[in-house]
Design a protein around this motif. Structure first.
Motif, mmCIF file in Angstrom:
data_model
loop_
_atom_site.group_PDB
_atom_site.id
_atom_site.type_symbol
_atom_site.label_atom_id
_atom_site.label_comp_id
_atom_site.label_asym_id
_atom_site.label_seq_id
_atom_site.Cartn_x
_atom_site.Cartn_y
_atom_site.Cartn_z
ATOM 1 N N VAL A 1 20.671 -26.428 -59.119
ATOM 2 C CA VAL A 1 22.027 -25.773 -59.287
ATOM 3 C C VAL A 1 22.994 -25.790 -58.025
ATOM 4 C CG1 VAL A 1 23.144 -23.727 -60.080
ATOM 5 C CG2 VAL A 1 20.955 -24.453 -61.311
ATOM 6 N N ALA A 2 22.058 -25.577 -57.032
ATOM 7 C CA ALA A 2 22.943 -25.748 -55.807
ATOM 8 C C ALA A 2 23.450 -27.016 -55.218
ATOM 9 C CB ALA A 2 21.907 -24.877 -54.434
ATOM 10 N N LEU A 3 22.727 -28.068 -55.714
ATOM 11 C CA LEU A 3 23.153 -29.461 -55.399
ATOM 12 C C LEU A 3 24.520 -29.633 -56.229
ATOM 13 C CD1 LEU A 3 19.600 -31.071 -54.925
ATOM 14 C CD2 LEU A 3 21.411 -30.569 -53.111
ATOM 15 N N THR A 4 24.494 -29.311 -57.591
ATOM 16 C CA THR A 4 25.213 -29.433 -58.523
ATOM 17 C C THR A 4 26.734 -28.746 -58.025
ATOM 18 O OG1 THR A 4 23.638 -29.538 -60.324
ATOM 19 C CG2 THR A 4 26.200 -29.192 -60.963
ATOM 20 N N VAL A 5 26.536 -27.342 -57.666
ATOM 21 C CA VAL A 5 27.785 -26.818 -56.965
ATOM 22 C C VAL A 5 28.166 -27.538 -55.815
ATOM 23 C CG1 VAL A 5 28.793 -24.647 -55.956
ATOM 24 C CG2 VAL A 5 26.897 -24.604 -57.963
ATOM 25 N N GLY A 6 27.569 -27.846 -54.807
ATOM 26 C CA GLY A 6 28.113 -28.485 -53.818
ATOM 27 C C GLY A 6 28.551 -29.838 -54.081
ATOM 28 N N HIS A 7 27.926 -30.436 -54.816
ATOM 29 C CA HIS A 7 28.772 -31.891 -55.242
ATOM 30 C C HIS A 7 29.931 -32.017 -55.817
ATOM 31 C CE1 HIS A 7 24.977 -34.657 -53.890
ATOM 32 N NE2 HIS A 7 25.533 -33.944 -52.837
ATOM 33 N N GLN A 8 30.055 -30.681 -56.860
ATOM 34 C CA GLN A 8 31.206 -30.514 -57.372
ATOM 35 C C GLN A 8 32.239 -30.069 -56.504
ATOM 36 O OE1 GLN A 8 31.308 -30.737 -60.798
ATOM 37 N NE2 GLN A 8 33.755 -30.027 -60.989
ATOM 38 N N ILE A 9 32.080 -29.527 -55.469
ATOM 39 C CA ILE A 9 33.034 -29.169 -54.395
ATOM 40 C C ILE A 9 33.439 -30.763 -53.843
ATOM 41 C CG2 ILE A 9 33.494 -28.058 -52.263
ATOM 42 C CD1 ILE A 9 31.541 -25.682 -53.359
ATOM 43 N N PHE A 10 32.600 -31.289 -53.349
ATOM 44 C CA PHE A 10 32.729 -32.595 -52.791
ATOM 45 C C PHE A 10 33.536 -33.641 -53.680
ATOM 46 C CE2 PHE A 10 31.390 -36.719 -50.832
ATOM 47 C CZ PHE A 10 32.141 -36.658 -49.484
ATOM 48 N N GLY A 11 32.997 -33.587 -54.644
ATOM 49 C CA GLY A 11 33.450 -34.974 -55.190
ATOM 50 C C GLY A 11 33.541 -34.661 -57.062
ATOM 51 N N GLY A 12 33.978 -33.416 -57.355
ATOM 52 C CA GLY A 12 34.026 -32.926 -58.911
ATOM 53 C C GLY A 12 35.533 -33.828 -59.634
ATOM 54 N N GLN A 13 35.598 -33.509 -60.748
ATOM 55 C CA GLN A 13 36.764 -34.156 -61.361
ATOM 56 C C GLN A 13 38.086 -33.632 -61.008
ATOM 57 O OE1 GLN A 13 35.134 -33.742 -65.407
ATOM 58 N NE2 GLN A 13 35.365 -36.103 -65.715
ATOM 59 N N LYS A 14 37.878 -32.184 -60.370
ATOM 60 C CA LYS A 14 38.993 -31.613 -59.994
ATOM 61 C C LYS A 14 39.864 -32.267 -58.874
ATOM 62 C CE LYS A 14 39.556 -27.032 -60.374
ATOM 63 N NZ LYS A 14 39.189 -25.664 -59.788
ATOM 64 N N LEU A 15 41.446 -32.277 -59.186
ATOM 65 C CA LEU A 15 42.155 -32.714 -58.110
ATOM 66 C C LEU A 15 41.640 -31.996 -56.696
ATOM 67 C CD1 LEU A 15 45.789 -33.271 -60.002
ATOM 68 C CD2 LEU A 15 44.159 -34.955 -59.090
ATOM 69 N N SER A 16 41.170 -30.922 -56.648
ATOM 70 C CA SER A 16 41.040 -30.218 -55.359
ATOM 71 C C SER A 16 39.692 -30.432 -54.716
ATOM 72 C CB SER A 16 41.119 -28.573 -55.649
ATOM 73 O OG SER A 16 40.257 -28.299 -56.689
ATOM 74 N N SER A 17 39.077 -31.322 -55.287
ATOM 75 C CA SER A 17 37.738 -31.983 -54.683
ATOM 76 C C SER A 17 38.140 -32.431 -53.173
ATOM 77 C CB SER A 17 37.007 -32.726 -55.474
ATOM 78 O OG SER A 17 37.460 -34.016 -55.508
ATOM 79 N N ARG A 18 37.046 -32.487 -52.463
ATOM 80 C CA ARG A 18 37.363 -33.289 -50.930
ATOM 81 C C ARG A 18 37.496 -34.643 -51.236
ATOM 82 N NH1 ARG A 18 34.171 -30.318 -46.124
ATOM 83 N NH2 ARG A 18 34.501 -28.220 -46.931
ATOM 84 N N LEU A 19 36.985 -35.138 -52.081
ATOM 85 C CA LEU A 19 37.200 -36.609 -52.262
ATOM 86 C C LEU A 19 38.457 -37.008 -52.684
ATOM 87 C CD1 LEU A 19 33.796 -38.014 -53.371
ATOM 88 C CD2 LEU A 19 35.000 -38.495 -51.203
ATOM 89 N N MET A 20 38.967 -36.139 -53.756
ATOM 90 C CA MET A 20 40.142 -36.642 -54.669
ATOM 91 C C MET A 20 41.491 -36.093 -53.620
ATOM 92 S SD MET A 20 40.143 -37.774 -57.490
ATOM 93 C CE MET A 20 41.404 -37.019 -58.734
ATOM 94 N N THR A 21 41.029 -34.931 -52.799
ATOM 95 C CA THR A 21 42.015 -34.810 -51.749
ATOM 96 C C THR A 21 42.398 -35.901 -50.787
ATOM 97 O OG1 THR A 21 41.815 -32.318 -52.056
ATOM 98 C CG2 THR A 21 42.901 -33.132 -50.289
ATOM 99 N N GLN A 22 41.351 -36.234 -50.354
ATOM 100 C CA GLN A 22 41.429 -37.110 -49.238
ATOM 101 C C GLN A 22 41.798 -38.611 -49.632
ATOM 102 O OE1 GLN A 22 41.954 -38.414 -45.407
ATOM 103 N NE2 GLN A 22 41.048 -36.156 -45.869
ATOM 104 N N LEU A 23 41.216 -39.154 -50.467
ATOM 105 C CA LEU A 23 41.464 -40.492 -51.125
ATOM 106 C C LEU A 23 42.555 -40.664 -51.913
ATOM 107 C CD1 LEU A 23 38.469 -40.536 -49.860
ATOM 108 C CD2 LEU A 23 37.772 -42.204 -51.800
ATOM 109 N N ARG A 24 42.856 -39.861 -52.668
ATOM 110 C CA ARG A 24 43.915 -40.014 -53.691
ATOM 111 C C ARG A 24 45.041 -39.304 -53.148
ATOM 112 N NH1 ARG A 24 44.804 -38.816 -60.133
ATOM 113 N NH2 ARG A 24 47.004 -38.121 -60.006
#
Length: 483
Positions: free
Chosen positions: A303-326
């Motif tokens: 569960v902790a990993l799921t939450v952590g990876h949701q923040i880093f690379g989840g589907q929301k536009l606010s995820s770190r990957l979406m913010t930086q790459l898109r």
């Protein structure tokens, strides 16, 4: 009542359930979408009932009386991981099941379900095969639909002529996957992360292996893998407990008792540098996967990993990957970190497409971002937002029978606590330090295996990030406007 009348009634009932009537006053109006986030989403009270058959098969059931229908899901651990030396055997057996039963061929099976207003579906992956039936709950519809459904599971004809037809279908699927860059990259990643493991074999086999499959092999596989001992039944709908139990008995009775399959061996971690692979293809965009082995669904850190990876690379536009790459660099339309769950262990895969001249730079950027993320962990604001999103999503995904069924199937497959919101409630107590520690226990920023599918071109520096990404999603110059 024909199937078209039934469908109209279902739509009317569904529509009425979604209406709120305000008497003597105007309905309240939202002043801002932010108000939706402030209101706690309330999940439906859904009680899970469970029992086992004498042979060992497991049943989970939730009663939802709002609509006069039910969803039945039956699965077996009969996926491609059981192929052994015959890649494609599980897929061939699976594909043959609805090709014919006593008195009915494929066309007649389809016509019967359609005439009853019932929906039948089936699916296969590495771990399991699954079959689902949606029907109206009234006996004149449900009884014949269930009878045909159980025949497909327990009395398939598995004829030589149907096997020849299935072999042609599988050969066509294999050829299509060989040309599909997403399928190519996924298979290559499985091979890098799980070399020699049954999960690394293609689900549908190879052209050579499929051509060699015999009817005797298919019959033996069906007898061994489709048993009452290994069947998992999940039921959601307008059924009483007695009706649900009777349905499960009917399904189990159609199957040989059998014995439990030997579990798939866990995926082993291989020491040394993470391997990478490039597949040369003439494409407009390069398909990129970065992958690492994860943990099983039952692991305490899941569960902790799921939450952590949701923040880093989840589907929301606010995820770190979406913010930086898109948003800031315009390098991709979408990027996501997905967790794949299997009985033998999970994987974490970052998936995106970008312009070929930026592929190397994008890989290095993602690796650098994850390295920084492991060092700092999420912010408290990011964690609060992720937990709020989980709560809202849990409530929204208990709105329909199909959504409830999906969550209940997951509980059934992975032997989780009999509570739809168990994981959500478990996540609410997480701290930033706990999420950070869990990710550092299981993931290494230097151990991402990389698969790229695309052309080899001269690489260019990545575009610099823009500072006002929140306001500007378009990277066009100000003077370039639509007329």
């Amino acid at each position: 009542m024909n199937k078209f009348t039934c469908a109209v009634l279902l739509l009317l009932i569904s529509g009425l359930q979604g209406c709120l009537v305000f008497a003597g006053a105007e309905p309240p109006r939202l002043q801002s979408l932010a108000e939706l986030e402030e209101q706690p989403a309330v999940a439906r009270a859904l009680n899970i009932h469970g029992w086992k058959s004498p042979a060992g098969g497991k049943v989970l059931f939730i009663r939802t009386p709002e609509l006069p229908m039910f969803d039945l899901h039956v699965s077996f651990p009969a996926g491609s991981a059981l192929d052994g030396r015959h890649p494609g055997l599980a897929a061939a057996t699976f594909s043959l099941l609805n090709e014919g039963v006593p008195g009915k061929d494929l066309a007649a099976i389809t016509e019967t379900f359609d005439g009853l207003g019932a929906k039948y579906d089936m699916n296969i992956d590495q771990d399991q095969v699954s079959f689902s039936l949606r029907s109206l709950a009234v006996s004149e519809n449900s009884d014949p639909a269930l009878q045909l459904f159980t025949q497909i599971l327990g009395e398939p004809l598995l004829t030589n002529s149907a096997l020849g037809h299935v072999k042609k279908e599988l050969a066509a699927i294999i050829k299509n996957q060989q040309q599909d860059p997403e399928a190519q990259s996924a298979h290559a990643m499985n091979d890098l992360l799980m070399p020699g493991h049954p999960y690394a074999q293609p689900v549908f086999g190879t052209e050579t292996s499929v051509a060699a499959i015999t009817r005797d092999q298919v019959q033996a596989f069906h007898r061994q893998a489709y048993t009452a001992a290994d069947a998992q039944i999940t039921l959601v709908g307008d059924l009483t407990m007695e009706q649900a139990q009777a349905m499960s008995v009917q399904v189990f009775a159609a199957l040989p008792p059998g014995s439990r399959q030997v579990p798939v061996p866990p995926v082993a971690r291989h020491p040394g540098d993470a391997p990478s692979r490039h597949i040369e293809r003439s494409l407009n965009q390069t398909h990129i996967l970065l992958g690492q082995l994860g943990v099983s669904r039952q692991h305490a850190d899941y569960v902790a990993l799921t939450v952590g990876h949701q923040i880093f690379g989840g589907q929301k536009l606010s995820s770190r990957l979406m913010t930086q790459l898109r948003e800031k660099r315009g390098l991709t339309y979408t990027v996501q970190l997905k967790t794949t769950l299997r009985k033998g262990g999970g994987t974490a895969i970052i998936q995106l497409k970008t312009s070929p001249q930026f592929s190397d730079g994008v890989v290095k950027l993602v690796q650098s971002m994850y390295r920084d993320y492991l060092q700092t962990g999420p912010t408290q604001e990011e964690l609060d937002d992720a937990l709020r999103h989980l709560r809202s999503t849990a409530a929204l995904t208990s709105a329909s029978n199909a959504q409830i069924l999906g969550r209940l199937v997951n509980i059934n497959q992975f032997d989780l606590p009999l509570d739809l919101d168990f994981s959500v409630e478990q996540a609410q107590g997480l701290t930033v330090e706990q999420v950070k520690a869990a990710m550092n226990r299981h993931f290494d920023p230097e151990q991402w295996s990389v698969v790229t599918v695309g052309p080899t071109v001269e690489q260019q520096p990545l575009p610099l990030p823009i500072s006002d990404a929140a306001q500007r999603m378009c990277r066009a110059e100000p003077e370039i406007v639509a007329s």
